[in-house]
Write a protein that holds these residues in place. Structure first.
Motif, short mmCIF file in Angstrom:
data_model
loop_
_atom_site.label_atom_id
_atom_site.label_comp_id
_atom_site.label_asym_id
_atom_site.label_seq_id
_atom_site.Cartn_x
_atom_site.Cartn_y
_atom_site.Cartn_z
N PHE A 39 0.62 -1.22 0.12
CA PHE A 39 0.04 -0.09 0.12
C PHE A 39 0.78 1.36 0.11
CE2 PHE A 39 -2.84 3.10 2.19
CZ PHE A 39 -3.86 3.32 1.27
N ASP A 40 1.88 1.13 0.70
CA ASP A 40 2.87 2.48 0.98
C ASP A 40 3.47 2.79 -0.61
OD1 ASP A 40 4.66 0.33 1.03
OD2 ASP A 40 5.98 1.29 1.99
N GLU A 41 3.56 1.87 -1.45
CA GLU A 41 4.20 1.90 -2.82
C GLU A 41 3.02 2.82 -3.55
OE1 GLU A 41 6.28 -1.50 -4.82
OE2 GLU A 41 5.28 -2.41 -3.22
N ALA A 42 1.80 2.36 -3.45
CA ALA A 42 0.85 2.95 -4.05
C ALA A 42 0.64 4.70 -3.59
CB ALA A 42 -0.38 2.26 -4.05
N GLN A 43 0.82 4.74 -2.20
CA GLN A 43 0.76 6.12 -1.91
C GLN A 43 1.65 6.94 -2.41
OE1 GLN A 43 0.84 4.93 2.30
NE2 GLN A 43 -1.32 5.72 2.66
N GLN A 44 2.93 6.31 -2.40
CA GLN A 44 4.22 7.02 -2.89
C GLN A 44 3.91 7.49 -4.54
OE1 GLN A 44 7.04 8.00 -1.30
NE2 GLN A 44 7.67 9.23 -3.18
N VAL A 45 3.32 6.53 -5.14
CA VAL A 45 3.06 6.96 -6.64
C VAL A 45 1.90 7.90 -6.63
CG1 VAL A 45 1.96 6.07 -8.69
CG2 VAL A 45 3.67 4.71 -7.69
N ILE A 46 0.95 7.85 -5.72
CA ILE A 46 -0.24 9.05 -5.73
C ILE A 46 0.63 10.39 -5.65
CG2 ILE A 46 -2.18 9.89 -4.82
CD1 ILE A 46 -2.74 7.36 -6.74
N ALA A 47 1.33 10.44 -4.47
CA ALA A 47 2.08 11.51 -4.03
C ALA A 47 2.88 12.04 -5.29
CB ALA A 47 2.62 11.18 -2.66
N ASN A 48 3.59 11.26 -6.01
CA ASN A 48 4.37 11.97 -6.77
C ASN A 48 3.60 12.39 -8.19
OD1 ASN A 48 6.90 8.97 -6.44
ND2 ASN A 48 6.74 11.23 -5.60
N GLU A 49 2.65 11.83 -8.25
CA GLU A 49 1.54 12.32 -9.62
C GLU A 49 1.16 13.68 -9.32
OE1 GLU A 49 -0.36 8.07 -11.11
OE2 GLU A 49 -1.54 9.37 -9.85
N TYR A 50 1.04 14.20 -7.90
CA TYR A 50 0.93 15.56 -7.69
C TYR A 50 2.14 16.48 -7.42
CZ TYR A 50 -4.16 14.40 -6.91
OH TYR A 50 -5.45 13.77 -7.25
N GLY A 51 3.23 15.69 -7.72
CA GLY A 51 4.64 16.55 -7.43
C GLY A 51 5.01 16.70 -6.06
N PHE A 52 4.74 15.66 -5.21
CA PHE A 52 5.43 15.83 -3.97
C PHE A 52 6.38 14.50 -3.90
CE2 PHE A 52 1.00 17.77 -3.27
CZ PHE A 52 1.40 18.86 -2.56
N ASP A 53 7.23 14.77 -3.02
CA ASP A 53 8.18 13.77 -2.72
C ASP A 53 7.78 12.61 -2.17
OD1 ASP A 53 10.20 15.33 -3.81
OD2 ASP A 53 10.89 16.14 -2.00
N ASP A 54 6.61 12.59 -1.13
CA ASP A 54 6.25 11.55 -0.61
C ASP A 54 4.52 11.73 0.09
OD1 ASP A 54 6.59 12.87 1.97
OD2 ASP A 54 8.59 12.44 2.27
N TRP A 55 4.15 10.78 0.34
CA TRP A 55 2.97 10.69 1.06
C TRP A 55 2.60 11.62 2.22
CZ3 TRP A 55 -1.76 8.98 -0.70
CH2 TRP A 55 -2.77 8.96 0.10
N GLU A 56 3.58 11.81 2.96
CA GLU A 56 3.59 12.77 4.00
C GLU A 56 3.51 14.13 3.72
OE1 GLU A 56 6.32 14.07 8.01
OE2 GLU A 56 6.46 12.20 7.14
N GLN A 57 4.20 14.50 2.55
CA GLN A 57 4.11 15.80 2.09
C GLN A 57 2.47 16.13 1.50
OE1 GLN A 57 7.17 16.70 -0.73
NE2 GLN A 57 8.82 16.95 0.81
N LEU A 58 2.19 15.20 0.82
CA LEU A 58 0.77 15.34 0.05
C LEU A 58 -0.29 15.54 1.44
CD1 LEU A 58 -1.10 15.17 -2.19
CD2 LEU A 58 -1.17 12.63 -2.00
N THR A 59 -0.13 14.69 2.26
CA THR A 59 -1.17 14.72 3.45
C THR A 59 -1.13 15.98 4.12
OG1 THR A 59 0.14 13.64 4.84
CG2 THR A 59 -1.59 12.34 3.78
N SER A 60 0.13 16.42 4.23
CA SER A 60 0.42 17.73 4.75
C SER A 60 -0.17 18.86 3.95
CB SER A 60 1.74 17.98 5.14
OG SER A 60 2.15 19.43 5.58
N HIS A 61 -0.11 18.92 2.64
CA HIS A 61 -0.39 19.97 1.88
C HIS A 61 -2.07 19.86 1.88
CE1 HIS A 61 -1.37 22.25 -1.89
NE2 HIS A 61 -2.05 21.27 -2.16
#
Length: 195
Positions: free
Chosen positions: A63-85
């Motif tokens: 699951f964390d691999e999928a989260q990483q890909v989703i975050a990258n698609e929005y231009g974030f380095d990782d899931w934590e940055q996406l959720t913070s945004h």
């Protein structure tokens, strides 16, 4: 002329602005806010898609691999940055809906410069407090003379602009003189933002 965005926003209590990004629900041009639930569902769907096509001898993806890909698609380095945004965006959205946005440029004196006034109201509504300078000289069009004299430069630019874009030479010349005079004040700011 330089306008203060906080003062502009204060005037909206009596006359709300027409914002260019407002579209009817269902209009494909209307932006949908990101939500954490929405992105978790996307990550789950991505993981199911991946693992349903995996050969039996290959290991299943996590699951964390999928989260990483989703975050990258929005231009974030990782899931934590996406959720913070997403969290910060939700807080800012609630503040704007309550007509009490935080100053996004409040820690320093900022001059926002743009070729036109099209986003001036949007910046004010979004909570920017700095100053705004609409600057209308389109350098990518027409002659850009090499001269040490600012007024000579402005006259050449005014002549070009009034020859096709705006026909009143004197009005264009006076507007450009005022804009360049305001531009000279940019060194008094902590930061200048070209928007």
């Amino acid at each position: 002329m330089i306008l203060n965005l906080a003062a502009l926003r204060a005037g909206f209590t009596s006359t709300p602005p027409l914002l260019s990004y407002r579209f009817d629900k269902g209009d494909p041009r209307r932006l949908q806010a990101l939500t954490l639930e929405q992105q978790k569902e996307r990550a789950k769907a991505r993981l199911q898609e991946w693992n349903s096509s995996v050969e039996s001898e290959q290991p299943l993806r996590e699951f964390d691999e999928a989260q990483q890909v989703i975050a990258n698609e929005y231009g974030f380095d990782d899931w934590e940055q996406l959720t913070s945004h997403i969290g910060k965006s939700e807080i800012a959205s609630k503040a704007m809906q309550a007509a009490n946005p935080d100053a996004l440029d409040g820690n320093e004196r900022v001059l926002h410069i743009r070729c036109g006034t099209d986003i001036q109201n949007t910046l004010a509504v979004a909570g920017f407090n700095g100053d705004y300078l609409p600057f209308y000289d389109p350098y990518v069009h027409g002659p850009v003379p090499q001269t040490d004299l600012l007024d000579e430069f402005i006259q050449v630019r005014a002549n070009y602009i009034s020859s096709g874009i705006h026909p009143d030479y004197e009005l264009v010349l006076n507007d450009l003189r005022q804009q360049y005079s305001s531009l000279e004040l940019s060194h008094n700011y902590d930061a200048v933002s070209l928007v």
